[in-house]
Design a protein around this motif. Structure first.
Motif, PDB file in Angstrom:
ATOM      1  N   PHE A 189       0.841  -1.195   0.000  1.00 45.95           N
ATOM      2  CA  PHE A 189       0.000   0.000   0.000  1.00 45.95           C
ATOM      3  C   PHE A 189       0.872   1.239   0.000  1.00 45.95           C
ATOM      4  O   PHE A 189       2.007   1.212   0.444  1.00 45.95           O
ATOM      5  N   TYR A 243      -2.551   5.573   2.028  1.00 46.13           N
ATOM      6  CA  TYR A 243      -3.433   4.555   2.576  1.00 46.13           C
ATOM      7  C   TYR A 243      -3.154   4.352   4.061  1.00 46.13           C
ATOM      8  O   TYR A 243      -4.073   4.297   4.879  1.00 46.13           O
ATOM      9  N   LEU A 269     -10.529   5.356   1.140  1.00 48.42           N
ATOM     10  CA  LEU A 269      -9.815   4.068   1.244  1.00 48.42           C
ATOM     11  C   LEU A 269     -10.127   3.140   0.111  1.00 48.42           C
ATOM     12  O   LEU A 269     -10.967   3.182  -0.617  1.00 48.42           O
ATOM     13  N   GLU A 318      -5.672   5.110   7.132  1.00 45.46           N
ATOM     14  CA  GLU A 318      -6.044   4.018   8.036  1.00 45.46           C
ATOM     15  C   GLU A 318      -5.817   4.431   9.491  1.00 45.46           C
ATOM     16  O   GLU A 318      -6.653   4.156  10.353  1.00 45.46           O
TER      17      GLU A 318
END
Length: 73
Positions: free
Chosen positions: A29, A33, A73, A37
């Motif tokens: 990723f 990202y 996301l 998160e």
């Protein structure tokens, strides 16, 4: 689970789940990202605290922020 055992070239290495996740995320990723998160987890915690304090207005605002973040996301 707290640890993962990595077997590589006849060597066994013990790695914490946190480091293992970071290694996997870094290779699969992008940084945006990972940052999103972390922000998601932070908002989820704030929502939980607002609900515990019965601050439903704040919880509603935070849920809306969370929904926008999830779209990324």
């Amino acid at each position: 689970m707290d640890y993962v055992l990595i077997i590589d070239d006849k060597t066994i290495r013990k790695m914490s789940m946190r480091k293992f996740r970071q290694m996997i995320y870094a290779s699969h990723f992008d940084r945006d990202y990972l940052e999103n998160e972390q922000n998601k987890k932070s908002l989820e915690m704030k929502i939980e605290l607002a609900l515990k304090d019965t601050n439903f207005e704040l919880a509603k605002v935070l849920v809306e922020e969370l929904e926008e973040l999830i779209k990324l996301l």
